[in-house]
Design an enzyme around this catalytic site. Structure first.
Site, PDB file in Angstrom:
ATOM      1  N   SER A  87       0.850  -1.194   0.000  1.00  0.00           N
ATOM      2  CA  SER A  87       0.000   0.000   0.000  1.00  0.00           C
ATOM      3  C   SER A  87       0.886   1.245   0.000  1.00  0.00           C
ATOM      4  O   SER A  87       1.726   1.396  -0.877  1.00  0.00           O
ATOM      5  CB  SER A  87      -0.934  -0.063   1.205  1.00  0.00           C
ATOM      6  OG  SER A  87      -1.862   0.976   1.168  1.00  0.00           O
TER       7      SER A  87
ATOM      8  N   HIS B 106      -2.579  -0.752  -3.458  1.00  0.00           N
ATOM      9  CA  HIS B 106      -3.660   0.231  -3.320  1.00  0.00           C
ATOM     10  C   HIS B 106      -3.287   1.491  -4.087  1.00  0.00           C
ATOM     11  O   HIS B 106      -2.199   2.022  -3.915  1.00  0.00           O
ATOM     12  CB  HIS B 106      -3.868   0.595  -1.846  1.00  0.00           C
ATOM     13  CG  HIS B 106      -4.282  -0.578  -1.028  1.00  0.00           C
ATOM     14  ND1 HIS B 106      -3.979  -0.693   0.302  1.00  0.00           N
ATOM     15  CD2 HIS B 106      -4.975  -1.690  -1.349  1.00  0.00           C
ATOM     16  CE1 HIS B 106      -4.484  -1.828   0.772  1.00  0.00           C
ATOM     17  NE2 HIS B 106      -5.083  -2.455  -0.211  1.00  0.00           N
TER      18      HIS B 106
ATOM     19  N   ASP C  33      -4.939  -4.304   5.602  1.00  0.00           N
ATOM     20  CA  ASP C  33      -5.286  -5.214   4.518  1.00  0.00           C
ATOM     21  C   ASP C  33      -4.154  -6.233   4.358  1.00  0.00           C
ATOM     22  O   ASP C  33      -2.985  -5.898   4.507  1.00  0.00           O
ATOM     23  CB  ASP C  33      -5.474  -4.400   3.222  1.00  0.00           C
ATOM     24  CG  ASP C  33      -6.209  -5.195   2.158  1.00  0.00           C
ATOM     25  OD1 ASP C  33      -6.778  -6.260   2.479  1.00  0.00           O
ATOM     26  OD2 ASP C  33      -6.223  -4.744   1.000  1.00  0.00           O
TER      27      ASP C  33
END
Lengths: 194, 274
Positions: free
Chosen positions: A14, A41, A134
């Site tokens: 991310s 992401h 996540d």
């Protein structure tokens, strides 16, 4: 070191992801025997700059994953922004725009979970830098099904939350500094299966 | 054979049971997403396995209705992918302006956000009054919501930004009335929209269309079902009619690819040529 009989690698990353991937993907050897599938992401309407940049720097073929595409070695697939990326039993991709998970679409957990359904104990999951949690659930599921997990050493992560959460949630097989991961993969993944 | 393989057999049988009992055909849907949805529903029940779930849904219609809602993806937004809407305005509407009346089919409209987006653009381009829009979905609960045209107030900011990027000519605030926590879409936009029940997996052609929207629906289908649906669209379109797909969808896996030509490749706007 005992080699891992690996059929696919999934990576979740991310915040700080672009720089982290630059330290790993270009290091992978041209005959790297497993496909690499990445959820990073990104902004929903972000362009493909990261893909082109990584592709230029790498010997492997870096590209956006497309629905129904066959997953094969020699390729590094990156999930399109604003879609979840899933792996089907016939080793192809599918996409979904269903609800965000952990505020994220694409979701690392969804990729990890569906890939582990298919590759089971032949799957390696890698959790890198990131500012949310996540990937932690997905990493746990990969371990439960006999796969392996590598987590970036949080000390070397631009954003520590994601690797820390993965370490807290499962028992990683290896915790490695960012700059070691690429070389490690070249040695760790068994080339005989190619 | 391990747990995953057994579960896959159970899922297969469950989908067969749904088809035989209720007529909804999920057997040709991409399996990974369907399986996740079924297992999530299972986790919210006191049932132990997919097989138990199959028994339950055969005898309990209300339980099935809940599962049915889970099985359809109803995430949508107004002017999703603004660049696409901009291209429709620039490349498709000038052609539509040459027709005296228009039939448009929005297949898989979910809760209607994209139908209303299209209606707004048609009005701004002076095409609304000559258009008839069929907005269809297989899920009746969702269609009912679409008909109401109510959107959550917390989405307004995003929709306003999308509208502007999509080439909106007015102020987006002209198209809704805010009330409590929601916004009611300008009800006059509904005048030429017909909401109705249609299932792409099992139903057929119902009219000759100048334009078909079907965005982020094909991604849930296996190749075989994609092929059926694209064939259905081809049959439904008039010659040189437009087909608009989601930004990651293609005609590549259908036998009809050669029957279409791309009008704008990046935003997946196609035209039927044969």
């Amino acid at each position: 070191m005992r080699k891992f009989d690996c059929k696919a690698i999934v990576i979740g990353v991310s915040a700080g992801g672009m720089l982290a991937l630059r330290k790993i993907i270009p290091v992978l050897s041209a005959d790297f025997p497993a496909p690499v599938i990445i959820v990073q992401h990104m902004h929903p309407y972000s362009d493909n700059f990261m893909i082109h940049d990584l592709d230029r720097k790498s010997t492997l073929n870096v590209r956006q994953a497309e629905e129904k595409e066959n997953i094969s070695a020699g390729n590094v697939y990156i999930a399109p922004s604003n879609y979840h990326l899933l792996v089907e039993q016939d080793k192809t991709f599918s996409l979904s725009v269903c609800e965000r998970l952990n505020f994220s679409r694409p979701s690392i957990d969804i990729l990890f979970e569906t890939a582990s359904e298919v590759y089971q104990d032949k799957l390696l999951g890698i959790v890198l830098t990131g500012a949310n949690k996540d990937g932690s659930e997905g990493a746990k599921i990969i371990k439960q099904r006999g796969g392996k997990i590598i987590v970036q050493d949080p000390k070397t992560a631009e954003s520590k939350v994601m690797p820390q959460s993965a370490i807290a949630n499962t028992n990683p097989d290896h915790i490695l500094p960012l700059t070691d991961i690429g070389d490690f993969l070249n040695k760790y993944i068994n080339k005989r299966n190619k | 054979m391990g747990k995953i393989e057994n579960e896959n057999i159970e899922i297969e049988l469950l989908l067969e049971a749904i088809y035989q009992k209720y007529g909804y055909d999920f057997r040709k849907y991409s399996r990974a997403s369907i399986k996740r949805r079924i297992l999530h529903r299972l986790a919210k029940t006191d049932l132990d396995s997919v097989s138990e779930m199959q028994h339950r849904l055969l005898y309990d219609v209300e339980f099935f209705d809940k599962l049915l809602l889970d099985l359809s993806v109803n995430v949508t937004e107004m002017f999703r992918d603004p660049n696409f809407y901009l291209d429709v305005r620039k490349e498709v509407f000038p052609v539509l302006k040459t027709y005296p009346y228009l039939k448009i089919w929005h297949a898989g409209c979910a809760t209607g956000e994209e139908v209303y987006s299209l209606a707004i653009m048609l009005r701004e381009e002076g095409l609304y009054d000559r258009a008839l829009i069929y907005a269809t979905d297989f899920n009746e609960v969702v269609l009912k919501k679409a008909k109401q045209g109510i959107i959550p107030l917390n989405e307004i900011q995003k929709y306003t930004a999308n509208y502007q990027k999509a080439g909106g000519k007015e102020s987006f605030a002209d198209y809704y009335t805010a009330k409590y926590n929601s916004a009611l879409i300008d009800q006059s936009l509904k005048k030429n929209i017909v909401f109705s029940d249609h299932n792409l997996a099992t139903d057929g052609v119902f009219g000759e269309m100048n334009l078909i929207f079907c965005r982020n629906v094909l991604i849930y289908f296996k190749k075989e079902l994609q092929n059926r649906v694209i064939g259905l669209f081809r049959e439904s379109l008039c010659n040189l009619g437009f087909l608009c797909l989601g930004s990651k969808e293609s005609l590549m896996f259908s036998e009809y690819e050669k029957n279409f030509e791309p009008t704008v490749k990046e935003t997946k706007i196609f035209r039927k040529i044969s």
